[in-house]
Design a protein around this motif. Structure first.
Motif, PDB file in Angstrom:
ATOM      1  N   GLY A 123      -5.859 -11.458   2.602  1.00  0.00           N
ATOM      2  CA  GLY A 123      -6.173 -10.101   3.052  1.00  0.00           C
ATOM      3  C   GLY A 123      -6.949  -9.326   2.012  1.00  0.00           C
ATOM      4  O   GLY A 123      -6.817  -9.561   0.805  1.00  0.00           O
ATOM      5  N   THR A 124      -7.762  -8.385   2.492  1.00  0.00           N
ATOM      6  CA  THR A 124      -8.541  -7.512   1.624  1.00  0.00           C
ATOM      7  C   THR A 124      -8.337  -6.064   2.057  1.00  0.00           C
ATOM      8  O   THR A 124      -7.769  -5.793   3.115  1.00  0.00           O
ATOM      9  N   GLY A 125      -8.809  -5.147   1.222  1.00  0.00           N
ATOM     10  CA  GLY A 125      -8.621  -3.728   1.528  1.00  0.00           C
ATOM     11  C   GLY A 125      -7.153  -3.345   1.593  1.00  0.00           C
ATOM     12  O   GLY A 125      -6.767  -2.472   2.386  1.00  0.00           O
ATOM     13  N   LEU A 126      -6.324  -3.982   0.746  1.00  0.00           N
ATOM     14  CA  LEU A 126      -4.878  -3.802   0.829  1.00  0.00           C
ATOM     15  C   LEU A 126      -4.445  -2.454   0.251  1.00  0.00           C
ATOM     16  O   LEU A 126      -4.814  -2.105  -0.875  1.00  0.00           O
TER      17      LEU A 126
ATOM     18  N   ASN B  83       3.198  -7.752   5.636  1.00  0.00           N
ATOM     19  CA  ASN B  83       2.374  -7.079   6.644  1.00  0.00           C
ATOM     20  C   ASN B  83       1.284  -6.216   6.000  1.00  0.00           C
ATOM     21  O   ASN B  83       0.926  -5.164   6.514  1.00  0.00           O
ATOM     22  N   GLY B  84       0.781  -6.678   4.853  1.00  0.00           N
ATOM     23  CA  GLY B  84      -0.464  -6.135   4.350  1.00  0.00           C
ATOM     24  C   GLY B  84      -0.423  -5.103   3.249  1.00  0.00           C
ATOM     25  O   GLY B  84      -1.469  -4.541   2.904  1.00  0.00           O
ATOM     26  N   PHE B  85       0.756  -4.827   2.656  1.00  0.00           N
ATOM     27  CA  PHE B  85       0.836  -3.876   1.554  1.00  0.00           C
ATOM     28  C   PHE B  85       1.058  -4.595   0.234  1.00  0.00           C
ATOM     29  O   PHE B  85       1.740  -5.622   0.174  1.00  0.00           O
ATOM     30  N   VAL B  86       0.502  -4.028  -0.831  1.00  0.00           N
ATOM     31  CA  VAL B  86       0.878  -4.408  -2.190  1.00  0.00           C
ATOM     32  C   VAL B  86       1.996  -3.460  -2.620  1.00  0.00           C
ATOM     33  O   VAL B  86       1.868  -2.237  -2.487  1.00  0.00           O
ATOM     34  N   VAL B  87       3.099  -4.021  -3.107  1.00  0.00           N
ATOM     35  CA  VAL B  87       4.264  -3.215  -3.467  1.00  0.00           C
ATOM     36  C   VAL B  87       4.532  -3.348  -4.961  1.00  0.00           C
ATOM     37  O   VAL B  87       4.638  -4.468  -5.487  1.00  0.00           O
ATOM     38  N   VAL B  88       4.638  -2.209  -5.635  1.00  0.00           N
ATOM     39  CA  VAL B  88       4.918  -2.178  -7.067  1.00  0.00           C
ATOM     40  C   VAL B  88       6.256  -1.479  -7.277  1.00  0.00           C
ATOM     41  O   VAL B  88       6.466  -0.372  -6.773  1.00  0.00           O
ATOM     42  N   GLN B  89       7.160  -2.126  -8.029  1.00  0.00           N
ATOM     43  CA  GLN B  89       8.508  -1.598  -8.225  1.00  0.00           C
ATOM     44  C   GLN B  89       8.851  -1.491  -9.706  1.00  0.00           C
ATOM     45  O   GLN B  89       9.165  -2.498 -10.346  1.00  0.00           O
TER      46      GLN B  89
ATOM     47  N   ALA C 242      -1.655  -9.262 -12.757  1.00  0.00           N
ATOM     48  CA  ALA C 242      -0.598 -10.280 -12.840  1.00  0.00           C
ATOM     49  C   ALA C 242      -0.718 -11.315 -11.734  1.00  0.00           C
ATOM     50  O   ALA C 242      -0.159 -12.417 -11.843  1.00  0.00           O
ATOM     51  N   ILE C 243      -1.402 -10.976 -10.643  1.00  0.00           N
ATOM     52  CA  ILE C 243      -1.687 -11.939  -9.574  1.00  0.00           C
ATOM     53  C   ILE C 243      -3.198 -12.141  -9.561  1.00  0.00           C
ATOM     54  O   ILE C 243      -3.934 -11.219  -9.179  1.00  0.00           O
ATOM     55  N   PRO C 244      -3.674 -13.304  -9.974  1.00  0.00           N
ATOM     56  CA  PRO C 244      -5.128 -13.513 -10.081  1.00  0.00           C
ATOM     57  C   PRO C 244      -5.859 -13.190  -8.775  1.00  0.00           C
ATOM     58  O   PRO C 244      -5.458 -13.617  -7.694  1.00  0.00           O
ATOM     59  N   GLY C 245      -6.904 -12.399  -8.912  1.00  0.00           N
ATOM     60  CA  GLY C 245      -7.743 -12.056  -7.773  1.00  0.00           C
ATOM     61  C   GLY C 245      -7.243 -10.897  -6.940  1.00  0.00           C
ATOM     62  O   GLY C 245      -7.978 -10.406  -6.062  1.00  0.00           O
ATOM     63  N   LEU C 246      -6.023 -10.419  -7.197  1.00  0.00           N
ATOM     64  CA  LEU C 246      -5.477  -9.353  -6.354  1.00  0.00           C
ATOM     65  C   LEU C 246      -6.244  -8.051  -6.529  1.00  0.00           C
ATOM     66  O   LEU C 246      -6.438  -7.303  -5.563  1.00  0.00           O
ATOM     67  N   GLY C 247      -6.682  -7.754  -7.750  1.00  0.00           N
ATOM     68  CA  GLY C 247      -7.376  -6.495  -7.998  1.00  0.00           C
ATOM     69  C   GLY C 247      -8.583  -6.300  -7.101  1.00  0.00           C
ATOM     70  O   GLY C 247      -8.871  -5.179  -6.677  1.00  0.00           O
ATOM     71  N   GLU C 248      -9.272  -7.392  -6.773  1.00  0.00           N
ATOM     72  CA  GLU C 248     -10.452  -7.309  -5.921  1.00  0.00           C
ATOM     73  C   GLU C 248     -10.088  -7.126  -4.447  1.00  0.00           C
ATOM     74  O   GLU C 248     -10.960  -6.817  -3.630  1.00  0.00           O
ATOM     75  N   ARG C 249      -8.816  -7.327  -4.117  1.00  0.00           N
ATOM     76  CA  ARG C 249      -8.389  -7.234  -2.712  1.00  0.00           C
ATOM     77  C   ARG C 249      -7.705  -5.911  -2.381  1.00  0.00           C
ATOM     78  O   ARG C 249      -7.279  -5.695  -1.247  1.00  0.00           O
ATOM     79  N   VAL C 250      -7.589  -5.024  -3.354  1.00  0.00           N
ATOM     80  CA  VAL C 250      -6.832  -3.784  -3.186  1.00  0.00           C
ATOM     81  C   VAL C 250      -7.770  -2.598  -2.957  1.00  0.00           C
ATOM     82  O   VAL C 250      -8.833  -2.502  -3.566  1.00  0.00           O
TER      83      VAL C 250
END
Length: 303
Positions: free
Chosen positions: A41-44, A70-76, A118-126
């Protein structure tokens, strides 16, 4: 034939990483967070989740698993009151934990790129323009400060964060002053909120059997933020819900006094749908949830 559901039937697999460590020398302990995200997924959008008293980044899996799949990045983040930190009352930071919590949320947003790495490639998908906060119990007060709430009698900075576009507040404490029990007045002076500046779109979730030992009132105390804040768009009231709202903090937890998987499912679907609507993704699921939720599980009020 019934209309198709706006909520995905086949959720996406997720990945979680912990701890992601954010150096914080002035805090006394570095800030540790957990990061969860769908594998595709992209545009998360991003939601930062603030835990309740004593909990940690490892809590709230029933919410986190659903949101992330279901498409969210969650930071805790894990706050200093967490049992995993084991801070004692004689620690000089103890009286200021409530404020350090708010600073911790700000640090997460300031260092979001470091967290996402911390998750490779995630920054480009957010999508960094779609950020929300959520919080349960004490975490609700913490998250509420970024949404615009203040603490009466505290001459501190306004912590409203323009990067945050929406919020969800679960079982969040109401008014202070004479609304508090003597124990709460003596030990929790920060439980004195002013909701008049909370203008960020927010969903409030409360249980109609949530009787707090901190308040002289009944369960309606937890609806004050809905009644008194201009930004609170909706109130989800759970029939029979107590403070853990059916078990949103953990699966099969022995301390859940009102265990109800159906209640948890309503909460996670409604919160997910509300955030998608307010973050400008789509409002189909939110309209569907509002049409579907009814007694005996609960009701949704809007304003």
């Amino acid at each position: 034939m019934p209309a198709p559901s706006a909520i995905p039937a086949m959720p996406t697999p997720i990945i979680s990483v912990k701890p992601v460590v954010l150096p914080a020398p002035e805090r006394g302990d570095d800030l540790q967070v957990r990061l969860s995200a769908p594998v595709t997924g992209t545009g998360l959008p991003v939601v930062v989740l603030a835990h309740g008293n004593g909990k940690s980044m490892s809590s709230y899996d029933p919410l986190v698993d659903f949101w992330a799949s279901n498409g969210f990045v969650v930071v805790q983040p894990t706050f200093l009151d967490s049992r995993t930190v084991a801070l004692t009352p004689d620690d000089p930071r103890y009286p200021d934990i409530w404020d350090i919590r708010v600073q911790d949320l700000g640090r997460v947003l300031d260092e979001l790129d470091r967290v996402l790495a911390a998750i490779p490639g995630l920054g480009e998908r957010v999508d960094r323009e779609r950020i929300a906060v959520a919080g349960h119990s004490w975490g609700g007060q913490t998250a509420g400060m970024l949404l615009g709430a203040r603490v009466v009698g505290v001459d501190g900075p306004n912590r409203t964060d323009p990067r945050v576009k929406a919020g969800v507040l679960f079982a969040t404490a109401g008014l202070g002053g004479d609304e508090l029990t003597p124990f709460a007045k003596e030990n929790f002076s920060f439980l004195n909120p002013d909701f008049s500046g909370l203008t960020t779109p927010t969903l409030v979730v409360a249980g109609d059997h949530d009787q707090s030992a901190l308040s002289t009132r009944g369960p309606d105390w937890f609806t004050d933020v809905y009644r008194l804040s201009p930004g609170a768009r909706a109130l989800l009231t759970l029939s029979g819900g107590e403070h853990l709202l059916g078990g949103i903090h953990a699966y099969d937890a022995a301390d859940t006094t009102d265990e109800n998987p159906g209640r948890v499912d309503v909460i996670r679907r409604a919160s997910w749908a509300f955030l998608r609507s307010e973050l400008g993704i789509d409002d189909l699921a939110w309209k569907q949830v509002q049409a579907e939720i009814a007694e005996p599980l609960g009701r949704i009020d809007t304003k």
